[in-house]
Design an enzyme around this catalytic site. Structure first.
Site, mmCIF file in Angstrom:
data_model
loop_
_atom_site.group_PDB
_atom_site.id
_atom_site.type_symbol
_atom_site.label_atom_id
_atom_site.label_comp_id
_atom_site.label_asym_id
_atom_site.label_seq_id
_atom_site.Cartn_x
_atom_site.Cartn_y
_atom_site.Cartn_z
ATOM 1 N N ASN A 9 16.195 -9.432 12.893
ATOM 2 C CA ASN A 9 15.063 -8.501 12.986
ATOM 3 C C ASN A 9 14.565 -8.244 11.560
ATOM 4 O OD1 ASN A 9 13.293 -6.387 13.335
ATOM 5 N ND2 ASN A 9 14.882 -4.862 13.790
ATOM 6 N N LYS A 11 12.024 -6.687 10.573
ATOM 7 C CA LYS A 11 11.330 -5.389 10.408
ATOM 8 C C LYS A 11 9.992 -5.593 9.674
ATOM 9 C CE LYS A 11 15.832 -3.231 10.411
ATOM 10 N NZ LYS A 11 16.587 -2.012 10.329
ATOM 11 N N HIS A 94 13.879 -0.589 19.913
ATOM 12 C CA HIS A 94 14.659 -0.454 18.677
ATOM 13 C C HIS A 94 14.666 1.022 18.263
ATOM 14 C CE1 HIS A 94 15.887 -0.784 14.499
ATOM 15 N NE2 HIS A 94 16.392 -1.961 14.819
ATOM 16 N N GLU A 96 14.372 2.466 15.539
ATOM 17 C CA GLU A 96 13.305 2.883 14.608
ATOM 18 C C GLU A 96 12.012 3.123 15.369
ATOM 19 O OE1 GLU A 96 13.720 -0.382 11.881
ATOM 20 O OE2 GLU A 96 15.664 0.407 11.258
ATOM 21 N N GLU A 163 23.304 -0.846 19.468
ATOM 22 C CA GLU A 163 23.112 -0.541 18.051
ATOM 23 C C GLU A 163 23.354 0.958 17.803
ATOM 24 O OE1 GLU A 163 20.546 -3.675 16.024
ATOM 25 O OE2 GLU A 163 19.160 -2.167 16.780
ATOM 26 N N GLY A 169 21.373 -0.073 9.018
ATOM 27 C CA GLY A 169 20.865 0.015 7.650
ATOM 28 C C GLY A 169 21.690 0.905 6.736
ATOM 29 N N SER A 209 24.490 -2.960 10.542
ATOM 30 C CA SER A 209 25.176 -3.422 9.333
ATOM 31 C C SER A 209 26.096 -4.619 9.590
ATOM 32 C CB SER A 209 25.953 -2.269 8.675
ATOM 33 O OG SER A 209 25.063 -1.234 8.305
HETATM 34 C C1 PEP Z 1 18.541 -3.552 13.080
HETATM 35 O O1 PEP Z 1 17.509 -3.276 12.494
HETATM 36 O O2 PEP Z 1 18.497 -3.827 14.284
HETATM 37 C C2 PEP Z 1 19.794 -3.554 12.333
HETATM 38 C C3 PEP Z 1 20.903 -3.734 12.989
HETATM 39 O O3 PEP Z 1 19.697 -3.375 10.973
HETATM 40 P P1 PEP Z 1 20.892 -3.595 9.907
HETATM 41 O O4 PEP Z 1 21.565 -4.886 10.252
HETATM 42 O O5 PEP Z 1 20.201 -3.634 8.586
HETATM 43 O O6 PEP Z 1 21.827 -2.436 10.045
#
Ligand code: PEP
Length: 253
Positions: A9, A11, A94, A96, A163, A169, A209
């Site tokens: 992803n 973003k 997601h 976000e 998630e 992040g 992460s």
């Molecule tokens: C994500 O944006 O779905 C995500 C898991 O980000 P990160 O891997 O940076 O934590």
């Protein structure tokens, strides 16, 4: 056995030129790996260029979001009709988007729209830190699943991404055991909403992460079917390594 997926992803990162260059770097190393599904989800503006580049590739393309209507007065939005021929997948819900764009209200419609147009939905679910600390993880997740899938009859092409929001992040991944337990519980919930047979075939990814340092342990768990990757998916050497490590883990399964 379920085919694992490593989904990137990206973003709101990369210009069109940068997106194309990033994919070219990945393609050289990953084209021949067939026991892992590789997916890149660039920003909307790059989808066409990336999908043309990957037209004959084993790397698939996904969108990070979409509206649920075909067309209309929705300034700034992109419809399923516009992406269906260039995207295999679409990320829906997601955290976000739930946080900044009120997506909670639209997720069910988006899942239905993805199904209508044959775009495979990757449905993101996960709890906040305080919910996790109060022992509410499964309550939150069950509610999210029930809302997202209300009236959705066919889930054969659904991918779930678990998630935990506190892990996205932050550099603080959930432990592999923790993620495996929660994903096992998600599978059970899907079994009770639909049936155990279909639940056992669905892919459930971990996200938060995930990176080249922890992917082997995550991919080695019985319930985890790969990862949805943010930050690390923008670094070709990290993404390539994650796919290769997952492939090696599955070669031994
Ligand atoms: C994500 O944006 O779905 C995500 C898991 O980000 P990160 O891997 O940076 O934590």
């Amino acid at each position: 056995m379920r085919t694992p997926m490593i989904a990137g992803n990206w973003k709101m990162n990369t210009t069109v030129e940068e997106a194309v260059a990033l994919v070219k770097d990945m393609q050289k190393e990953l084209e021949d790996i067939s026991n892992v599904e590789k997916l890149v989800c660039p920003p909307f503006i790059s989808l066409k260029a990336v999908s043309e580049l990957l037209a004959k590739s084993s790397i698939k393309v996904g969108a990070q979001n979409m509206h649920y209507e075909d067309k209309g007065a929705f300034t700034g939005e992109v419809s399923p009709l516009m992406i269906k021929d260039i995207c295999h997948y679409v990320i829906i819900g997601h955290s976000e988007r739930r946080q900044y764009f009120n997506d909670d209200f639209y997720i069910n419609n988006k899942v239905k729209a993805a199904n209508k147009y044959g775009i495979n939905p990757i449905l993101c679910i996960g709890e906040k830190l305080e919910e996790n600390q109060s022992g509410l993880t499964m309550d939150v997740i069950e509610r999210q699943l029930e809302q997202a899938l209300a009236g959705v009859e066919h889930i054969g092409n659904l991918v779930i991404a678990y998630e935990p929001i506190w892990a996205i992040g932050t550099g603080k991944s959930a432990s592999a055991e923790q993620a495996n337990d929660t994903i096992g519980a998600i599978r059970q919930k899907l079994g009770s909403l639909y049936n155990n047979k279909i639940a056992s075939t669905l892919r459930i990814l971990y996200g938060g992460s995930a990176n080249a340092e922890n992917i082997a342990e995550l991919a080695g768990q019985s319930e985890i079917d790969g990862a949805l990757v943010g930050g690390a998916s923008l670094k070709p050497e990290q993404y390539i390594s994650m796919v290769k490590q997952t492939s090696a883990v599955y070669n031994k399964k």
